[in-house]
Design a protein around this motif. Structure first.
Motif, short mmCIF file in Angstrom:
data_model
loop_
_atom_site.label_atom_id
_atom_site.label_comp_id
_atom_site.label_asym_id
_atom_site.label_seq_id
_atom_site.Cartn_x
_atom_site.Cartn_y
_atom_site.Cartn_z
N ALA A 1 0.86 -1.18 0.00
CA ALA A 1 0.00 0.00 0.00
C ALA A 1 0.90 1.23 0.00
O ALA A 1 2.08 1.13 0.34
N PRO A 2 0.38 2.39 -0.40
CA PRO A 2 1.23 3.59 -0.42
C PRO A 2 1.91 3.87 0.92
O PRO A 2 3.06 4.29 0.95
N LEU A 3 1.19 3.63 2.02
CA LEU A 3 1.75 3.86 3.35
C LEU A 3 1.48 2.64 4.21
O LEU A 3 0.32 2.27 4.44
N VAL A 4 2.55 2.01 4.69
CA VAL A 4 2.43 0.88 5.61
C VAL A 4 3.21 1.23 6.86
O VAL A 4 4.41 1.56 6.79
N ALA B 1 10.43 14.53 10.43
CA ALA B 1 9.94 15.66 9.63
C ALA B 1 9.70 15.25 8.19
O ALA B 1 8.66 15.57 7.60
N ASP B 2 10.65 14.52 7.61
CA ASP B 2 10.49 14.09 6.22
C ASP B 2 9.37 13.08 6.07
O ASP B 2 8.63 13.10 5.08
N LEU B 3 9.23 12.18 7.03
CA LEU B 3 8.16 11.18 6.95
C LEU B 3 6.79 11.84 7.04
O LEU B 3 5.88 11.50 6.28
N LYS B 4 6.66 12.81 7.93
CA LYS B 4 5.38 13.49 8.08
C LYS B 4 5.03 14.26 6.81
O LYS B 4 3.87 14.23 6.35
N ALA B 5 6.01 14.91 6.23
CA ALA B 5 5.76 15.65 4.99
C ALA B 5 5.39 14.70 3.86
O ALA B 5 4.47 14.98 3.07
N TYR B 6 6.07 13.58 3.78
CA TYR B 6 5.80 12.64 2.69
C TYR B 6 4.41 12.03 2.83
O TYR B 6 3.70 11.83 1.84
N ALA B 7 3.99 11.73 4.07
CA ALA B 7 2.69 11.11 4.28
C ALA B 7 1.56 12.00 3.77
O ALA B 7 0.50 11.50 3.39
N GLY B 8 1.79 13.30 3.73
CA GLY B 8 0.76 14.21 3.23
C GLY B 8 0.56 14.13 1.73
O GLY B 8 -0.50 14.51 1.22
N ALA B 9 1.56 13.63 1.01
CA ALA B 9 1.47 13.53 -0.45
C ALA B 9 2.34 12.39 -0.95
O ALA B 9 3.38 12.61 -1.56
N ALA C 1 0.23 11.22 12.42
CA ALA C 1 0.00 11.85 11.12
C ALA C 1 -0.01 10.81 10.00
O ALA C 1 -0.82 10.89 9.06
N VAL C 2 0.87 9.81 10.10
CA VAL C 2 0.90 8.74 9.10
C VAL C 2 -0.39 7.93 9.16
O VAL C 2 -0.98 7.57 8.13
N ARG C 3 -0.86 7.66 10.38
CA ARG C 3 -2.14 6.95 10.52
C ARG C 3 -3.28 7.76 9.92
O ARG C 3 -4.14 7.23 9.21
#
Length: 336
Positions: A25-28, A100-108, A131-133
């Motif tokens: 999935a896009p985010l796991v 910081a990078d993970l949170k930003a990436y999860a948004g898009a 935020a990822v959830r």
């Protein structure tokens, strides 16, 4: 992007699933301290992604020592649009830049990327994980496997995945011999799958792990609870002679008596084994054993174990003697 690659990154849902059900999935998000299950979850995602497209590119990053921008480079759009799997591990020790990078990436998230973020537990980075959830990640919870019933379920499932089954007594013996560490239990299951055929019986487990099964604290506790004082003391001395520390021996006694106490307290209340956090065979065995116990003798046995526990942890001069005395008191109480 091909149809296969489109399936590779199907829309994720905000849900928690076991490791053996996770799909790309896009985010796991893989969370929890049980390292074996976390590794299996990551491996499963990678294997399934490769099954859909053998050309998938796999990149592994460590959050400890992570430098800003590395996630962006790993997930940036490629010239030919190849699908990618990026594993960001060790977030429990990650740098601020990693979060910081993970949170930003999860948004898009990128459409051709499967990002697997692994966090071994603890509070570090909790806002980022939330935020990822919130971004719709599929979460795999890798919680510690501590209860005997959970270890039993794990062993049964492990053997079933190998196309085999085991007798209940064999599973119990296997958990008692190797259940202190999940990796060890998994390795034992794999050895049995590789070296034996047919239904796995208790005799097979005894042949492979007999010394450990017989010397385990649970065997000592079984004999004591059954009133077999001589056998219990012999097993206890063998366990000590082969390097077993008195502390886990007392813990095994406590666990066995705790099961008896829980089942005794549940009489007439309609509770199941699951309600009590144990396997059905444990509850059945406890019911049979309780015919030889009265509330007063069970209380006396529990008191003896509590005293031994204090003594092996510093309150007494001879830890081995403390355990042996508790074993004799338990055996004497059984049937009285």
């Amino acid at each position: 992007m091909t149809a296969a690659r489109g399936r590779l990154c199907s829309v994720a849902r905000a849900t928690t699933i076991p490791w053996d059900k996770v799909t790309p999935a896009p985010l796991v998000l893989v969370t929890g301290p049980e390292g074996l299950l976390a590794e299996r979850a990551v491996d499963r995602v990678v294997q399934q992604a490769r099954a859909e497209d053998p050309e998938v590119e796999v990149t592994r990053l460590e959050a400890a020592g992570y430098e800003p921008g590395r996630l962006g480079v790993a997930t940036s759009a490629s010239l030919f649009g190849e699908p990618r799997v990026v594993v960001l591990g060790g977030l429990e020790a990650g740098t601020d830049a990693a979060f910081a990078d993970l949170k930003a990436y999860a948004g898009a998230p990128e459409p051709d990327v499967v990002l697997v973020a692994v966090h071994g537990g603890g509070n570090r980075g909790r806002p980022t994980l939330d935020a990822v959830r919130a971004a719709g990640a599929t979460e795999v919870a890798c919680d510690p496997v501590k209860r005997d019933s959970d270890k039993t379920d794990f062993a049964v499932a492990e053997l079933r995945r190998g196309g085999r089954r085991a007798e209940p007594a064999a599973v119990r013996a296997l958990v008692e011999a190797c259940g202190a560490d999940l990796r060890e239990l998994a390795a034992a299951c794999q050895q049995l799958l590789a070296d034996t055929t047919g239904v796995i019986g208790a005799d097979v487990v005894t042949r492979y792990y007999g010394g450990r099964v017989e010397a385990t604290g649970f065997r000592v506790a079984d004999a004591a609870v059954a009133g077999r004082a001589g056998e219990a003391v012999a097993l206890l001395r063998h366990a000590v002679a082969t390097g077993t520390d008195p502390v886990p021996l007392v813990a095994a006694l406590a666990v066995r008596l705790r099961v008896l106490a829980k089942v005794a307290a549940a009489r007439g209340r309609g509770l199941t084994a699951g309600d009590l956090g144990m396997a059905p065979w444990q509850m059945d065995r406890a019911r049979r054993e309780l015919t030889a116990w009265r509330p007063e003798t069970l209380a006396a046995a529990i008191t003896a174990v509590a005293q031994a526990d204090a003594e092996v942890k510093g309150a007494g001069r001879d830890p081995v003697f403390a355990v042996e005395r508790a074993v004799l008191r338990i055996a004497a109480a059984a049937g009285n």
